[in-house]
Design a protein around this motif. Structure first.
Motif, PDB file in Angstrom:
ATOM      1  N   ASP A 136      44.886  49.718  39.247  1.00 44.78           N
ATOM      2  CA  ASP A 136      45.417  48.361  39.055  1.00 44.78           C
ATOM      3  C   ASP A 136      44.936  47.738  37.754  1.00 44.78           C
ATOM      4  OD1 ASP A 136      42.747  47.929  39.617  1.00 44.78           O
ATOM      5  OD2 ASP A 136      43.092  46.440  41.187  1.00 44.78           O
ATOM      6  N   SER A 137      44.285  48.547  36.898  1.00 43.69           N
ATOM      7  CA  SER A 137      43.682  48.022  35.684  1.00 43.69           C
ATOM      8  C   SER A 137      43.905  48.961  34.507  1.00 43.69           C
ATOM      9  CB  SER A 137      42.170  47.842  35.882  1.00 43.69           C
ATOM     10  OG  SER A 137      41.895  47.034  37.015  1.00 43.69           O
ATOM     11  N   SER A 176      35.941  39.673  34.466  1.00 44.51           N
ATOM     12  CA  SER A 176      37.055  40.485  34.979  1.00 44.51           C
ATOM     13  C   SER A 176      37.075  41.873  34.335  1.00 44.51           C
ATOM     14  CB  SER A 176      38.405  39.782  34.760  1.00 44.51           C
ATOM     15  OG  SER A 176      38.532  38.689  35.625  1.00 44.51           O
ATOM     16  N   ASP A 196      39.885  46.290  32.020  1.00 45.84           N
ATOM     17  CA  ASP A 196      40.220  44.900  32.310  1.00 45.84           C
ATOM     18  C   ASP A 196      40.803  44.789  33.714  1.00 45.84           C
ATOM     19  OD1 ASP A 196      41.161  42.317  32.358  1.00 45.84           O
ATOM     20  OD2 ASP A 196      42.745  42.640  30.889  1.00 45.84           O
ATOM     21  N   THR A 197      40.120  44.035  34.584  1.00 47.55           N
ATOM     22  CA  THR A 197      40.586  43.890  35.966  1.00 47.55           C
ATOM     23  C   THR A 197      41.240  42.535  36.220  1.00 47.55           C
ATOM     24  OG1 THR A 197      38.489  42.986  36.791  1.00 47.55           O
ATOM     25  CG2 THR A 197      38.717  45.393  36.751  1.00 47.55           C
ATOM     26  N   SER A 198      41.578  41.803  35.157  1.00 43.70           N
ATOM     27  CA  SER A 198      42.094  40.442  35.335  1.00 43.70           C
ATOM     28  C   SER A 198      43.406  40.416  36.113  1.00 43.70           C
ATOM     29  CB  SER A 198      42.284  39.759  33.977  1.00 43.70           C
ATOM     30  OG  SER A 198      43.185  40.475  33.161  1.00 43.70           O
ATOM     31  N   LYS A 199      44.140  41.517  36.113  1.00 44.30           N
ATOM     32  CA  LYS A 199      45.380  41.594  36.876  1.00 44.30           C
ATOM     33  C   LYS A 199      45.212  42.443  38.135  1.00 44.30           C
ATOM     34  CE  LYS A 199      48.276  41.074  32.754  1.00 44.30           C
ATOM     35  NZ  LYS A 199      49.337  41.672  31.904  1.00 44.30           N
ATOM     36  N   HIS A 212      43.328  43.742  41.906  1.00 40.20           N
ATOM     37  CA  HIS A 212      43.133  43.164  43.231  1.00 40.20           C
ATOM     38  C   HIS A 212      41.780  42.490  43.381  1.00 40.20           C
ATOM     39  CE1 HIS A 212      46.708  44.659  45.436  1.00 40.20           C
ATOM     40  NE2 HIS A 212      46.710  45.591  44.506  1.00 40.20           N
TER      41      HIS A 212
END
Length: 369
Positions: free
Chosen positions: A66-67, A46, A129-132, A134
C-alpha cells in the motif's frame, strides 16, 4: 494552534534509534519491520521501514504494498522479480549489495536468494511513504499467493470463474499453496534466470555509482534522484548512501524543503546529536549497524564516526532533496554579513573574523585533526 501542537508533540517524542522486530518467517527467511508503537516518528512522518532476510533458496512470494518504497540491498546477491503497473512484462533483475530500486505504487515484486546452502543471506532494506497506506508508519503487504494470499480469500466459485477453472482444480490450487510470505524452493526446482539487461533504468548501485561528494579522509556520498534513477519521481522519495571515515564528522545540517530524513545505519558506529525548536537538543545517542532513526523536518543533525567509520542509507521525503549546512565552506554562516554576525553573537570583530576564517576548504565532512 494545530502547528504548535504538532511541534510540541515532536519535541517530546522519543527519537532514539531502534531495531526491527520479526513479523513472520520460515526456513526460507524472515521479514522484520519497525513499528510506530516503538518508533513514534514513523507515524508522525508517515514512513514505513522493513527488512527482508532470505536464506539460500529462500523466496519472498509475489506481493504488492500500500506504499511506494525504495529498496536497498544491504547484503548478498539474488533476484528481484518486478512487474510495474503499466507493464505487461516481468523484469527478472539480478541484484547485489549496494543496489537500489525504486518501487512505485502497484509494483508487484518477488525476491529470491539463489545461493547454494550455507552461502550469504540476501538482506534487503525497504523504506517508504505510508501516507496513503492503511497504517501510518507501517507497510501493509498484500500477498498474491501463499497461505495468506489473495486466492485464499475468495470462494472456490469465484476462483473458478475468474481463472476459468473447474471446481476441483480451483479447490486444489487454493489448498496447496505454501506458507506465509516466505518459502524455501525445493531442490531441483528451476527458477527464472536473471537478465542483466533488466537492470537498465531500474537499478542504481550506490557502491559503484559516481560520487556526488568525495572528501579525502572525510567521507563520500552518492545521491539518488530523478537524474540517475528516474523512477524515484514516481516514488516521491530521494535517497543517499553516506560513508564517513573513522573519527570524521558530518557537518550539522538540515533539510530545507520540509522533508524528513529517515536513516538506517548500514555498518560501523558513532555518535549523533539532533537539535530542534528553541535550540533544544532532542537526541544525543550512539548508533550502530541495524539501527533506524528519523530526523524531524527542519531539525539539525550531525554525526561523528567511531574509529571504524560510519555508513548509513537514508531516504528523504522528496525526490530531489535540498540541504543546508551550518559548517564548512558552503555554510550559511559564510554568506551572512560580518556586522550581522557580530551583533547576533554579541562578539568582537576579531572573534567574528576568526569564526569566519575556519573551514574555508572543507565541504560537509570534516576529517579528524
Amino acid at each position: 494552534m494545530v502547528q504548535r501542537s504538532s511541534n510540541a508533540e515532536v519535541m517530546t517524542m522519543d527519537l532514539s534509534p531502534k531495531k526491527p522486530a520479526k513479523a513472520y518467517g520460515s526456513d526460507g527467511g524472515s521479514y522484520y519491520d519497525w513499528s510506530p508503537a516503538e518508533l513514534a516518528m514513523l507515524g508522525a512522518a508517515s514512513i514505513g521501514a522493513a527488512k527482508l532476510h532470505l536464506n539460500a533458496g529462500g523466496l519472498s512470494l509475489p506481493s504488492y504494498s500500500d506504499s511506494a518504497k525504495v529498496a536497498y540491498v544491504l547484503q548478498g546477491a539474488g533476484i528481484c522479480g518486478l512487474v510495474l503497473p503499466e507493464a505487461a512484462k516481468e523484469k527478472v533483475i539480478p541484484v547485489k549489495t549496494g543496489d537500489t530500486l525504486a518501487l512505485p505504487f502497484g509494483a508487484v515484486t518477488w525476491w529470491h536468494n539463489a545461493a547454494e546452502a550455507g552461502d550469504t543471506e540476501l538482506v534487503v532494506l525497504f523504506l517508504g511513504d505510508t501516507s496513503k497506506g492503511h497504517t501510518p508508519g507501517r507497510f501493509t503487504n498484500f500477498q498474491l499467493t501463499g497461505a495468506t494470499g489473495i486466492f485464499t480469500g475468495f470462494s472456490t466459485e469465484f476462483v473458478a470463474r475468474a481463472w476459468d477453472l473447474d471446481q476441483d482444480s480451483a479447490a486444489s490450487l487454493v489448498s496447496t499453496q505454501p506458507g506465509t510470505g516466505i518459502v524455501k524452493i525445493a531442490p531441483g526446482h528451476r527458477m527464472p534466470e536473471a537478465r542483466a539487461e533488466d537492470r537498465e533504468g531500474m537499478v542504481l548501485n550506490c557502491l559503484e555509482a559516481p560520487l556526488d561528494v568525495d572528501i579525502k579522509g572525510g567521507g563520500r556520498v552518492v545521491v539518488l534522484n530523478t537524474a540517475n534513477l528516474p523512477l524515484v519521481k514516481e516514488v516521491g522519495l530521494g535517497a543517499d548512501l553516506v560513508r564517513i571515515d573513522g573519527h570524521s564528522m558530518c557537518s550539522p545540517g538540515f533539510s530545507c524543503d520540509s522533508a524528513y530524513q529517515v536513516t538506517y545505519i548500514v555498518r560501523g558506529s558513532g555518535r549523533v546529536q539532533v537539535v530542534g525548536i528553541d535550540g533544544t537538543r532532542v537526541l544525543e545517542t550512539r548508533v550502530e549497524a541495524g539501527c533506524l532513526f528519523i530526523v524531524p523536518r527542519f531539525f539539525v543533525v550531525s554525526k561523528i564516526a567511531d574509529e571504524t567509520g560510519l555508513e548509513w542509507f537514508s531516504i528523504i521525503t522528496t525526490p530531489n532533496p535540498i540541504f543546508s549546512h551550518l559548517a564548512g565552506r558552503t555554510s550559511v554562516w559564510k554568506a551572512i554579513s560580518p556586522a550581522v554576525l557580530e551583533a547576533s553573537f554579541n562578539t568582537t570583530p576579531e572573534m567574528e573574523k576568526m569564526f569566519r576564517s575556519k573551514r574555508l576548504d572543507s565541504e560537509i565532512f570534516f576529517a579528524p585533526s
